[in-house]
Design a protein around this motif. Structure first.
Motif, PDB file in Angstrom:
ATOM      1  N   TRP A 277     -12.707   2.889   1.000  1.00 20.94           N
ATOM      2  CA  TRP A 277     -13.589   2.016   0.963  1.00 20.94           C
ATOM      3  C   TRP A 277     -13.224   0.879   0.012  1.00 20.94           C
ATOM      4  CZ3 TRP A 277     -18.686   5.293   1.206  1.00 20.94           C
ATOM      5  CH2 TRP A 277     -18.605   6.124   2.270  1.00 20.94           C
ATOM      6  N   ALA A 278     -13.064   1.254  -1.245  1.00 21.59           N
ATOM      7  CA  ALA A 278     -12.979   0.292  -2.399  1.00 21.59           C
ATOM      8  C   ALA A 278     -11.507  -0.624  -2.044  1.00 21.59           C
ATOM      9  CB  ALA A 278     -12.353   0.860  -3.725  1.00 21.59           C
ATOM     10  N   ARG A 279     -10.547  -0.106  -1.701  1.00 20.39           N
ATOM     11  CA  ARG A 279      -9.440  -0.860  -1.132  1.00 20.39           C
ATOM     12  C   ARG A 279      -9.737  -2.094  -0.100  1.00 20.39           C
ATOM     13  NH1 ARG A 279      -3.677   1.696   0.000  1.00 20.39           N
ATOM     14  NH2 ARG A 279      -3.069  -0.459  -0.347  1.00 20.39           N
ATOM     15  N   GLY A 280     -10.610  -1.327   0.887  1.00 21.45           N
ATOM     16  CA  GLY A 280     -11.126  -2.373   1.951  1.00 21.45           C
ATOM     17  C   GLY A 280     -11.926  -3.735   1.205  1.00 21.45           C
ATOM     18  N   ASN A 281     -12.570  -3.149   0.566  1.00 24.99           N
ATOM     19  CA  ASN A 281     -13.504  -4.288  -0.222  1.00 24.99           C
ATOM     20  C   ASN A 281     -12.743  -5.252  -1.050  1.00 24.99           C
ATOM     21  OD1 ASN A 281     -15.766  -3.493   0.782  1.00 24.99           O
ATOM     22  ND2 ASN A 281     -16.259  -2.108  -1.167  1.00 24.99           N
ATOM     23  N   VAL A 282     -11.558  -4.883  -1.525  1.00 30.72           N
ATOM     24  CA  VAL A 282     -10.855  -5.865  -2.256  1.00 30.72           C
ATOM     25  C   VAL A 282      -9.910  -6.803  -1.220  1.00 30.72           C
ATOM     26  CG1 VAL A 282      -8.539  -5.930  -3.591  1.00 30.72           C
ATOM     27  CG2 VAL A 282     -10.090  -4.119  -4.103  1.00 30.72           C
ATOM     28  N   GLN A 283      -9.770  -6.080  -0.029  1.00 24.03           N
ATOM     29  CA  GLN A 283      -9.183  -6.996   0.798  1.00 24.03           C
ATOM     30  C   GLN A 283     -10.062  -7.841   1.443  1.00 24.03           C
ATOM     31  OE1 GLN A 283      -7.824  -3.468   3.480  1.00 24.03           O
ATOM     32  NE2 GLN A 283      -6.195  -2.944   1.966  1.00 24.03           N
ATOM     33  N   VAL A 284     -11.342  -7.499   1.928  1.00 24.73           N
ATOM     34  CA  VAL A 284     -12.259  -8.370   2.252  1.00 24.73           C
ATOM     35  C   VAL A 284     -12.500  -9.460   1.435  1.00 24.73           C
ATOM     36  CG1 VAL A 284     -14.799  -8.699   2.958  1.00 24.73           C
ATOM     37  CG2 VAL A 284     -13.473  -6.620   3.604  1.00 24.73           C
ATOM     38  N   THR A 285     -12.443  -9.243   0.089  1.00 23.18           N
ATOM     39  CA  THR A 285     -12.696 -10.137  -0.863  1.00 23.18           C
ATOM     40  C   THR A 285     -11.489 -11.575  -0.786  1.00 23.18           C
ATOM     41  OG1 THR A 285     -13.938  -8.875  -2.390  1.00 23.18           O
ATOM     42  CG2 THR A 285     -13.125 -10.662  -3.276  1.00 23.18           C
ATOM     43  N   ARG A 286     -10.377 -10.893  -0.624  1.00 24.72           N
ATOM     44  CA  ARG A 286      -9.283 -12.055  -0.414  1.00 24.72           C
ATOM     45  C   ARG A 286      -9.563 -12.522   0.722  1.00 24.72           C
ATOM     46  NH1 ARG A 286      -5.527  -7.779  -2.582  1.00 24.72           N
ATOM     47  NH2 ARG A 286      -4.930  -7.364  -0.228  1.00 24.72           N
ATOM     48  N   ARG A 287      -9.752 -11.972   1.749  1.00 31.13           N
ATOM     49  CA  ARG A 287      -9.816 -12.516   3.174  1.00 31.13           C
ATOM     50  C   ARG A 287     -10.645 -13.648   2.960  1.00 31.13           C
ATOM     51  NH1 ARG A 287      -9.213  -9.361   8.555  1.00 31.13           N
ATOM     52  NH2 ARG A 287     -10.106 -10.845  10.214  1.00 31.13           N
ATOM     53  N   TYR A 288     -11.900 -13.636   2.747  1.00 30.90           N
ATOM     54  CA  TYR A 288     -13.019 -14.404   2.597  1.00 30.90           C
ATOM     55  C   TYR A 288     -13.166 -15.213   1.281  1.00 30.90           C
ATOM     56  CZ  TYR A 288     -13.977 -12.129   7.100  1.00 30.90           C
ATOM     57  OH  TYR A 288     -13.871 -11.466   8.220  1.00 30.90           O
ATOM     58  N   SER A 289     -11.821 -15.603   0.733  1.00 30.77           N
ATOM     59  CA  SER A 289     -11.914 -16.251  -0.412  1.00 30.77           C
ATOM     60  C   SER A 289     -12.599 -17.581  -0.557  1.00 30.77           C
ATOM     61  CB  SER A 289     -10.429 -16.463  -0.890  1.00 30.77           C
ATOM     62  OG  SER A 289      -9.784 -17.064  -0.282  1.00 30.77           O
TER      63      SER A 289
END
Length: 490
Positions: A277-289
């Motif tokens: 879950w936490a890795r997914g949130n990091v990826q989401v944060t980058r994706r929608y920078s």
């Protein structure tokens, strides 16, 4: 130079206090949910719902989940269940085919020849099949082990009566009939993170994530977000949530639609689940920078409040480390100022802890009664002692040395002060050591004692910090499935 260092260390302490202030702000929004919600636009609405259930080796739980779905307070001719068997090697196929025979025309078994690609790929296999038919008006994505309360689905579909709503999610409750200390912690966490925080997000008009086991999409919304679930990240549910809102449709949390789920009963299993879950949130944060703190791109998602809640959660471990560095550095530069800020920040943390604990328990009294010890011990016994020292400094200067049977000399006081000031960072290291201790088979009684001592909150922060490391290293995106035993079936 000294003045510059002082300003720097004070800034780190202030930044470290942001998550506490954000938590208070978020919980103060919750009472507004009584006035600012979607119920005025909701209405009785019973669309034809296709339920897609991804399943890999879920023979122990999927049968009961199907049986409970067929008992929902929902028209039977408006409900179809599609179980996507991800090349299971247990008796999943037999269980589903048995239910298909019991409920002809209601339950369907779809089997993938090649499995192991992850939940999103499995879901898309079923969604493609469902979209080829015109029957489905709404799609419910759920997990194979969850149990829906009888009235939960119709409570969710009522929001789809408003064409402006694209998706609805429910309140996932930890539902084990034989909970251990860890699942009781999870139960209280879910109440705070869903029943509480998602009410605040409803007030803001921007939801962070549809619960993975309870995602209801209108057909139009599903097609609008591409007719498939994102497979490029470990946070497919968060991607669907954000994409829905970016395309102009609302996402609603329905707190009275309850879904019971079986959660990890060991630290190792919890670590694997939350690391994903936490890795997914990091990826989401980058994706929608290009979205964060840009209300002109999207008024709610890009707003200050939503961004504050998102980043104070995502960056909590770094902010905790920064606060420790700030206090320790300021102790060297200006010990009296460090002492003042320590007491003020921990007093704020104490007030936030009391407010959030009481409000969370009130929102779900059943979980509050079941997990009252875990609610009190959420930050850990050591953190609670430090909170008390914010109001009674004599504890750190005299009582703690007495308990340790050491003379309260200047050196001893320095050591105790350094440990207390650095506890926000040390707690995460301690949580990691507890995980290692569990793997060394020290026994469940001692493991639980250590978690109560260190705290469940620091454990979650340690997992998030591990996610930073895994993302920086580019570690493989492995879908570590949580082993389910059917403890919710009773």
């Amino acid at each position: 130079m000294t003045a510059a260092l002082t300003v720097f260390f004070v800034a780190l302490i202030v930044l470290g206090s942001l998550p506490v202030a954000a938590g208070v702000y978020q919980f103060l929004l919750i009472p507004l949910h009584a006035f600012r919600n979607h119920y005025r636009a909701a209405a009785p609405y019973l669309p034809r719902v296709a339920v897609v259930v991804p399943a890999w080796n879920e023979g122990a739980v999927v049968g009961a989940s199907i049986d409970r779905l067929m008992l929902l307070e929902y028209p039977s001719d408006c409900l179809r269940i599609y179980v996507v068997d991800d090349a299971s090697t247990d008796n999943t196929a037999e269980v589903v085919l048995d239910r298909a025979a019991r409920y002809p025309g209601k339950v369907f078994h779809l089997r993938r020849a090649k499995g192991g690609e992850g939940k999103a790929h499995t879901l898309n296999f079923g969604i493609r099949e469902i979209l080829q038919q015109d029957w489905m008006q709404a799609l419910l994505i759920m997990d194979a082990d969850v149990i829906y309360r009888p009235n939960s689905l119709r409570r969710m579909t009522a929001h789809l009566a408003d064409p402006a709503v694209g998706a609805v999610t429910a309140y996932i409750r930890e539902g084990s009939m034989d909970p251990n200390y860890l699942t009781r912690f999870i139960a209280f966490e879910y109440t705070a993170a869903q029943a509480a925080s998602r009410r605040a997000q409803n007030v803001l008009g921007a939801l962070a994530c549809l619960a993975g086991g309870a995602q209801l999409h209108s057909r139009e919304n599903l097609i609008a977000i591409g007719g498939a679930i994102d497979t490029s990240t470990l946070a497919e549910d968060t991607i669907s949530t954000i994409e829905t809102q970016l395309r102009g449709r609302k996402v609603v949390f329905e707190p009275h639609a309850e879904v019971l789920a079986e959660e990890p009963g060991s630290i190792d299993a919890l670590w694997k689940q939350r690391l994903r879950w936490a890795r997914g949130n990091v990826q989401v944060t980058r994706r929608y920078s290009n979205l964060w703190f840009r209300p002109w791109r999207h008024r709610q998602l890009g707003g200050f409040s939503f961004g504050l809640f998102w980043f104070t959660t995502l960056l909590l471990p770094l902010l905790m480390i920064g606060a420790s560095v700030g206090l320790l550095g300021l102790y060297v530069v200006d010990s009296s100022l460090a002492d003042t800020l320590f007491h003020k920040t921990w007093a704020l943390a104490t007030g936030s802890y009391v407010l959030q604990t009481l409000m969370t328990a009130q929102l779900d009294p059943r979980t509050g009664r079941r997990s009252w010890r875990e609610a009190l011990m959420f930050p850990g016994v050591i953190s609670l002692v430090i909170m008390v020292t914010a109001f009674a400094p004599v504890l750190m200067r005299q009582t703690v040395p007495d308990l340790l049977h050491v003379r309260p000399t200047t050196t001893v006081q320095h050591i105790i002060t350094l440990c207390v000031y650095g506890w926000l960072s040390l707690s995460m290291l301690a949580a990691w050591l507890v995980k290692r201790a569990e793997k060394a088979n020290i026994g469940p009684a001692l493991t639980s004692l250590l978690v109560y001592l260190v705290g469940y909150g620091p454990l979650l922060c340690a997992i998030t910090f591990d996610a930073y490391i895994k993302e920086m290293r580019g570690a493989a995106q492995v879908w570590d499935k949580t082993e389910k035993t059917g403890r919710v079936m009773a």
